[in-house]
Each structure stands twice: as C-alpha cells, then as structure tokens.
Motif scaffolding. Sequence first.
Motif, PDB file in Angstrom:
ATOM      1  N   UNK A 126       0.829  -1.205   0.000  1.00  0.00           N
ATOM      2  CA  UNK A 126       0.000   0.000   0.000  1.00  0.00           C
ATOM      3  C   UNK A 126       0.862   1.254   0.000  1.00  0.00           C
ATOM      4  N   UNK A 127       1.991   1.202   0.691  1.00  0.00           N
ATOM      5  CA  UNK A 127       2.894   2.356   0.725  1.00  0.00           C
ATOM      6  C   UNK A 127       3.470   2.646  -0.658  1.00  0.00           C
ATOM      7  N   UNK A 128       3.811   1.598  -1.415  1.00  0.00           N
ATOM      8  CA  UNK A 128       4.334   1.797  -2.765  1.00  0.00           C
ATOM      9  C   UNK A 128       3.275   2.395  -3.682  1.00  0.00           C
ATOM     10  N   UNK A 129       2.049   1.909  -3.565  1.00  0.00           N
ATOM     11  CA  UNK A 129       0.969   2.452  -4.383  1.00  0.00           C
ATOM     12  C   UNK A 129       0.719   3.918  -4.046  1.00  0.00           C
ATOM     13  N   UNK A 130       0.704   4.224  -2.758  1.00  0.00           N
ATOM     14  CA  UNK A 130       0.454   5.602  -2.323  1.00  0.00           C
ATOM     15  C   UNK A 130       1.579   6.522  -2.800  1.00  0.00           C
ATOM     16  N   UNK A 131       2.808   6.070  -2.707  1.00  0.00           N
ATOM     17  CA  UNK A 131       3.938   6.887  -3.137  1.00  0.00           C
ATOM     18  C   UNK A 131       3.891   7.153  -4.632  1.00  0.00           C
ATOM     19  N   UNK A 132       3.495   6.160  -5.406  1.00  0.00           N
ATOM     20  CA  UNK A 132       3.409   6.349  -6.855  1.00  0.00           C
ATOM     21  C   UNK A 132       2.305   7.338  -7.200  1.00  0.00           C
ATOM     22  N   UNK A 133       1.184   7.249  -6.519  1.00  0.00           N
ATOM     23  CA  UNK A 133       0.088   8.186  -6.762  1.00  0.00           C
ATOM     24  C   UNK A 133       0.510   9.602  -6.392  1.00  0.00           C
ATOM     25  N   UNK A 134       1.219   9.749  -5.286  1.00  0.00           N
ATOM     26  CA  UNK A 134       1.693  11.078  -4.874  1.00  0.00           C
ATOM     27  C   UNK A 134       2.677  11.660  -5.888  1.00  0.00           C
ATOM     28  N   UNK A 135       3.478  10.794  -6.508  1.00  0.00           N
ATOM     29  CA  UNK A 135       4.476  11.266  -7.464  1.00  0.00           C
ATOM     30  C   UNK A 135       3.878  11.577  -8.832  1.00  0.00           C
ATOM     31  N   UNK A 136       2.736  10.969  -9.151  1.00  0.00           N
ATOM     32  CA  UNK A 136       2.140  11.148 -10.486  1.00  0.00           C
ATOM     33  C   UNK A 136       0.639  11.409 -10.384  1.00  0.00           C
ATOM     34  N   UNK A 137       0.224  12.425  -9.658  1.00  0.00           N
ATOM     35  CA  UNK A 137      -1.222  12.643  -9.484  1.00  0.00           C
ATOM     36  C   UNK A 137      -1.940  12.958 -10.788  1.00  0.00           C
ATOM     37  N   UNK A 138      -1.266  13.630 -11.728  1.00  0.00           N
ATOM     38  CA  UNK A 138      -1.927  14.030 -12.969  1.00  0.00           C
ATOM     39  C   UNK A 138      -2.350  12.834 -13.818  1.00  0.00           C
ATOM     40  N   UNK A 139      -1.666  11.712 -13.643  1.00  0.00           N
ATOM     41  CA  UNK A 139      -1.999  10.536 -14.436  1.00  0.00           C
ATOM     42  C   UNK A 139      -3.342   9.934 -14.027  1.00  0.00           C
ATOM     43  N   UNK A 140      -3.776  10.247 -12.827  1.00  0.00           N
ATOM     44  CA  UNK A 140      -4.975   9.596 -12.301  1.00  0.00           C
ATOM     45  C   UNK A 140      -6.074  10.602 -11.942  1.00  0.00           C
ATOM     46  N   UNK A 141      -5.780  11.868 -12.127  1.00  0.00           N
ATOM     47  CA  UNK A 141      -6.783  12.886 -11.850  1.00  0.00           C
ATOM     48  C   UNK A 141      -7.887  12.814 -12.896  1.00  0.00           C
ATOM     49  N   UNK A 142      -9.110  12.996 -12.496  1.00  0.00           N
ATOM     50  CA  UNK A 142     -10.231  12.974 -13.424  1.00  0.00           C
ATOM     51  C   UNK A 142     -10.236  14.195 -14.327  1.00  0.00           C
ATOM     52  N   UNK A 143     -11.141  14.237 -15.316  1.00  0.00           N
ATOM     53  CA  UNK A 143     -11.204  15.379 -16.232  1.00  0.00           C
ATOM     54  C   UNK A 143     -11.673  16.641 -15.515  1.00  0.00           C
ATOM     55  N   UNK A 144     -11.251  17.781 -16.044  1.00  0.00           N
ATOM     56  CA  UNK A 144     -11.674  19.067 -15.478  1.00  0.00           C
ATOM     57  C   UNK A 144     -13.189  19.232 -15.582  1.00  0.00           C
ATOM     58  N   UNK A 145     -13.732  20.016 -14.661  1.00  0.00           N
ATOM     59  CA  UNK A 145     -15.125  20.433 -14.755  1.00  0.00           C
ATOM     60  C   UNK A 145     -15.192  21.715 -15.580  1.00  0.00           C
ATOM     61  N   UNK A 146     -16.160  21.800 -16.486  1.00  0.00           N
ATOM     62  CA  UNK A 146     -16.245  22.912 -17.428  1.00  0.00           C
ATOM     63  C   UNK A 146     -17.598  23.607 -17.336  1.00  0.00           C
ATOM     64  N   UNK A 147     -17.542  24.934 -17.408  1.00  0.00           N
ATOM     65  CA  UNK A 147     -18.771  25.733 -17.539  1.00  0.00           C
ATOM     66  C   UNK A 147     -18.727  26.347 -18.934  1.00  0.00           C
ATOM     67  N   UNK A 148     -19.591  25.870 -19.802  1.00  0.00           N
ATOM     68  CA  UNK A 148     -19.575  26.262 -21.205  1.00  0.00           C
ATOM     69  C   UNK A 148     -20.890  26.939 -21.562  1.00  0.00           C
ATOM     70  N   UNK A 149     -20.778  27.994 -22.341  1.00  0.00           N
ATOM     71  CA  UNK A 149     -21.964  28.632 -22.918  1.00  0.00           C
ATOM     72  C   UNK A 149     -21.927  28.412 -24.425  1.00  0.00           C
ATOM     73  N   UNK A 150     -23.073  28.234 -25.029  1.00  0.00           N
ATOM     74  CA  UNK A 150     -23.134  27.915 -26.447  1.00  0.00           C
ATOM     75  C   UNK A 150     -24.314  28.626 -27.094  1.00  0.00           C
ATOM     76  N   UNK A 151     -24.119  29.040 -28.355  1.00  0.00           N
ATOM     77  CA  UNK A 151     -25.164  29.703 -29.133  1.00  0.00           C
ATOM     78  C   UNK A 151     -25.211  29.074 -30.517  1.00  0.00           C
ATOM     79  N   UNK A 152     -26.416  29.112 -31.071  1.00  0.00           N
ATOM     80  CA  UNK A 152     -26.598  28.679 -32.447  1.00  0.00           C
ATOM     81  C   UNK A 152     -26.643  29.900 -33.351  1.00  0.00           C
ATOM     82  N   UNK A 153     -26.020  29.785 -34.533  1.00  0.00           N
ATOM     83  CA  UNK A 153     -26.063  30.841 -35.539  1.00  0.00           C
ATOM     84  C   UNK A 153     -26.589  30.248 -36.837  1.00  0.00           C
TER      85      UNK A 153
END
Length: 277
Positions: A126-153
């Motif tokens: 468990x310590x090895x897994x935790x250390x790897x996650x701490x060293x590479x958090x971006x590899x396992x981070x979920x996608x960003x949350x987005x606030x998008x506005x959209x219009x039709x033309x």
Amino acid sequence: MHAPHAFTPWLVVGLLTGLTLAMMGLVELNAPALDPKPQFVATVGEEHITKDEYRDALQAVAADRRAPLDAATRAHVLDQLINERLLAQYGKALDLPLRAPRLRDALVDEVLEMIRVEAESEAFTAAELEAYLDAHPERFRGPDLLHVRAWYAADADAAQALAERLRAPSTQPPTANRAPLPDGLVPADTLRDYLGPEAVAAVATLQTGEVAPSLAAGQRFLVLQLKARQRADAPALAQVENAVRNALQRERAEALLAQRLEALRARYGVEIGDAQP
C-alpha cells in the motif's frame, strides 16, 4: 490428447516453451539431475517428459473419454508426447523459429508474456501504491469540470460575427439562440451528451473566456465559449488503486524487459552492418 499424426498447435506450444526458457536463461536444458529416473518417464534427445506432464496428459484424455484408461491407451498417450518432442526438436534443428515469421512472432509474444507474468508476480505494498500516486497525481486525476456557454447561428458569417463579439472586452453575452446547457460546472461527459464529442474537443484546450472556432451543427453553426474551468481533485488511492497498480506493473515490466535486452545484447552480441536500405 489429439490423434496420431495430427500436427496441432500443441507442437508449436512445446517448441516455443522450450526455446523461450532457454532464450531467457531461466532454465538450463542440460542441467544435471540428482536422480533423473524417478523424475522422467521418457527422454527424447535433450528433453525430458516428466511424470507430472504425463499425468496431466492422462487425466486430460480420461476426462475427455469419461472412463478409466487401459494400458494400451496409456502407452499411446506417452507415444504421442514423444512424437511431439521429436517434431519440436526437428523444428528447432531446422531453425524454424527464426526462419518462419509466424513462429518468430509467437516466440517474441511468449517471451513478453513471461516478462509480464514475472512483473506481476510480486505484489505492491500500500505504501508503494500511495507513493506512486503522490508522485504522479496528474496521471490519475479525473477530467476538469467545465462551464460552457453555447449559441446557435444561422450561417457561418453569423457565427463568425458572434464569435468576434464574444471575444471583445466587456461584451454582454446575447440571450437569444442559446443552446440548452447546464448553467454551471459539469464534467465533459455531460457536455458530450448535450453537444456531441466535437464540441467537447473544441473547448477542451480553451482558457477561461476564450471562444472556440464555430462548428457546423446540422443546418446551423455552434459557437462555444468557456466561462470557467475547475481542475478535478486529486483522487484518493481507494478510487484509483487498480489503475495505479496497473501503471506500476507496466513500468516494472518495461524495466525488466530493458534489463533482459541489455543482458541478451551482451550475451549474443549485436553488430550493425553497412548494408542499410
């Protein structure tokens, strides 16, 4: 057990297994045995048929026939194992694993599979897994949350004009022709359900306030603006434990393969000739 003279993939398996073990240096084909007679039921050239292998073959035939085996059948099973060894050794003598692309590819795949299994043989703490996650958090981070506005033309010109208007400082976004979207931060998958994958790809790299190039949407055009972006929180180990373990195993296998290749280069030697295509 297959019928006599049936040249099945089992012959290939036996050939590949012996060659793979020898190539990897994991066994010695001619290693001396302290007491070979109790261990082997037959010796074919440099290879042995073990009691366990013979027993497994007998059990497989008995299970297939659903009846005890008589002496003649038992002898036939052993004879078939001997035939396979003879053909496999003949294939090695012909250098088939290097001359036949199918066998060469199968041999390489077998070696890589052995390395993968070896890499997975030792569990991570468990310590090895935790250390790897701490060293590479971006590899396992979920996608960003987005606030998008959209219009039709209605057409490309109208979409271009709207995009330029939205890019101007202190512009109030129009309320007409708004695409129905959640008014707040949502995962990309939610936006995909509303607008489709092309729209999500268009806003994925936008900075806050930027407007994406317009997209065709049926008979109309879609104009997208990123209002806000929030990075997903770094996950806890319990949420991504399998992914972290798989990543560690993959890195261990890659390192093991690199070590094997380096050792094999030293063992066999590699020379690059002048005859380049």
